[in-house]
Write a protein that holds these residues in place. Structure first.
Motif, PDB file in Angstrom:
ATOM      1  N   ASN A  10      50.839  34.838  49.473  1.00 27.87           N
ATOM      2  CA  ASN A  10      50.580  36.235  49.819  1.00 27.87           C
ATOM      3  C   ASN A  10      49.569  36.381  50.952  1.00 27.87           C
ATOM      4  O   ASN A  10      49.168  37.503  51.267  1.00 27.87           O
ATOM      5  CB  ASN A  10      50.066  36.991  48.586  1.00 27.87           C
ATOM      6  N   ASP A  11      49.145  35.281  51.548  1.00 32.69           N
ATOM      7  CA  ASP A  11      48.082  35.330  52.550  1.00 32.69           C
ATOM      8  C   ASP A  11      48.661  35.399  53.961  1.00 32.69           C
ATOM      9  O   ASP A  11      49.650  34.737  54.266  1.00 32.69           O
ATOM     10  CB  ASP A  11      47.187  34.096  52.420  1.00 32.69           C
ATOM     11  N   ARG A  12      48.028  36.177  54.819  1.00 29.15           N
ATOM     12  CA  ARG A  12      48.416  36.212  56.223  1.00 29.15           C
ATOM     13  C   ARG A  12      47.721  35.056  56.940  1.00 29.15           C
ATOM     14  O   ARG A  12      46.585  34.696  56.615  1.00 29.15           O
ATOM     15  CB  ARG A  12      48.021  37.549  56.852  1.00 29.15           C
ATOM     16  N   LEU A  13      48.392  34.463  57.901  1.00 27.85           N
ATOM     17  CA  LEU A  13      47.829  33.338  58.638  1.00 27.85           C
ATOM     18  C   LEU A  13      46.486  33.711  59.260  1.00 27.85           C
ATOM     19  O   LEU A  13      45.540  32.916  59.233  1.00 27.85           O
ATOM     20  CB  LEU A  13      48.805  32.853  59.712  1.00 27.85           C
ATOM     21  N   GLU A  14      46.358  34.914  59.780  1.00 35.20           N
ATOM     22  CA  GLU A  14      45.100  35.359  60.389  1.00 35.20           C
ATOM     23  C   GLU A  14      43.956  35.342  59.379  1.00 35.20           C
ATOM     24  O   GLU A  14      42.828  34.981  59.703  1.00 35.20           O
ATOM     25  CB  GLU A  14      45.264  36.764  60.981  1.00 35.20           C
ATOM     26  N   GLU A  15      44.243  35.753  58.122  1.00 39.23           N
ATOM     27  CA  GLU A  15      43.234  35.732  57.062  1.00 39.23           C
ATOM     28  C   GLU A  15      42.836  34.294  56.729  1.00 39.23           C
ATOM     29  O   GLU A  15      41.666  34.010  56.453  1.00 39.23           O
ATOM     30  CB  GLU A  15      43.770  36.393  55.795  1.00 39.23           C
ATOM     31  N   SER A  81      50.413  30.915  53.244  1.00 38.07           N
ATOM     32  CA  SER A  81      50.841  32.038  54.074  1.00 38.07           C
ATOM     33  C   SER A  81      52.070  32.729  53.495  1.00 38.07           C
ATOM     34  O   SER A  81      52.826  32.150  52.728  1.00 38.07           O
ATOM     35  CB  SER A  81      51.105  31.590  55.509  1.00 38.07           C
ATOM     36  N   ASP A  82      52.241  33.966  53.944  1.00 35.93           N
ATOM     37  CA  ASP A  82      53.363  34.765  53.461  1.00 35.93           C
ATOM     38  C   ASP A  82      54.625  34.548  54.282  1.00 35.93           C
ATOM     39  O   ASP A  82      55.654  35.141  53.998  1.00 35.93           O
ATOM     40  CB  ASP A  82      52.997  36.252  53.448  1.00 35.93           C
ATOM     41  N   ARG A  83      54.567  33.696  55.285  1.00 29.30           N
ATOM     42  CA  ARG A  83      55.770  33.425  56.084  1.00 29.30           C
ATOM     43  C   ARG A  83      56.148  31.956  55.987  1.00 29.30           C
ATOM     44  O   ARG A  83      55.288  31.081  55.860  1.00 29.30           O
ATOM     45  CB  ARG A  83      55.586  33.871  57.516  1.00 29.30           C
ATOM     46  N   PRO A 107      55.508  27.319  54.268  1.00 32.41           N
ATOM     47  CA  PRO A 107      54.424  28.204  54.687  1.00 32.41           C
ATOM     48  C   PRO A 107      53.233  27.390  55.203  1.00 32.41           C
ATOM     49  O   PRO A 107      53.154  26.176  54.988  1.00 32.41           O
ATOM     50  CB  PRO A 107      54.054  28.933  53.393  1.00 32.41           C
ATOM     51  N   TYR A 108      52.323  28.052  55.885  1.00 37.69           N
ATOM     52  CA  TYR A 108      51.046  27.413  56.201  1.00 37.69           C
ATOM     53  C   TYR A 108      50.269  27.278  54.897  1.00 37.69           C
ATOM     54  O   TYR A 108      50.315  28.163  54.038  1.00 37.69           O
ATOM     55  CB  TYR A 108      50.232  28.262  57.184  1.00 37.69           C
TER      56      TYR A 108
END
Length: 116
Positions: A10-15, A81-83, A107-108
């Protein structure tokens, strides 16, 4: 085994980058090997982007080797990451024989591992 993937988190790469005080963003894995008896892992990565104080510095290292103990690596995962990106076109084998088609991606993952 030819393919193992993590489901996205659920995390964005930027976060994830912002949460790292001193680390690397690893991209473009090229090869790897594992030791099923002793749980060792070793991977080659083409691009390692330096992270300092939650920001990419613009410094790139290449190539980079990751090495570690699989249970420690898995226990150290704190963000995903979410992607997800999946690729393919590689092979796994023992020297000149026993080739099996493999793919890679996922994901990352924010984790701790030794770099060299």
């Amino acid at each position: 085994m030819t393919n193992t993937y993590f489901e996205p988190g659920n995390d964005r790469l930027e976060e994830m980058i912002a949460s790292i005080s001193d680390g690397m963003l690893l991209e473009n894995a090229t090869s790897g090997m594992e030791d099923p008896k002793n749980w060792g892992i070793q991977c080659m990565v083409n691009i390692a982007r330096e992270i300092k104080d939650g920001k990419l510095t613009g410094t790139i290292f290449s190539p980079v080797v990751l090495t570690g103990y699989v249970p420690d690596l898995l226990k150290s995962i704190s963000m995903m990451s979410d992607r997800t990106e999946l690729g393919g076109g590689g092979f796994c084998g023992k020297g000149y024989k026993e080739f099996v088609k493999v793919s890679d991606g996922g994901p990352y993952i924010k984790a701790r591992i030794r770099l060299g």
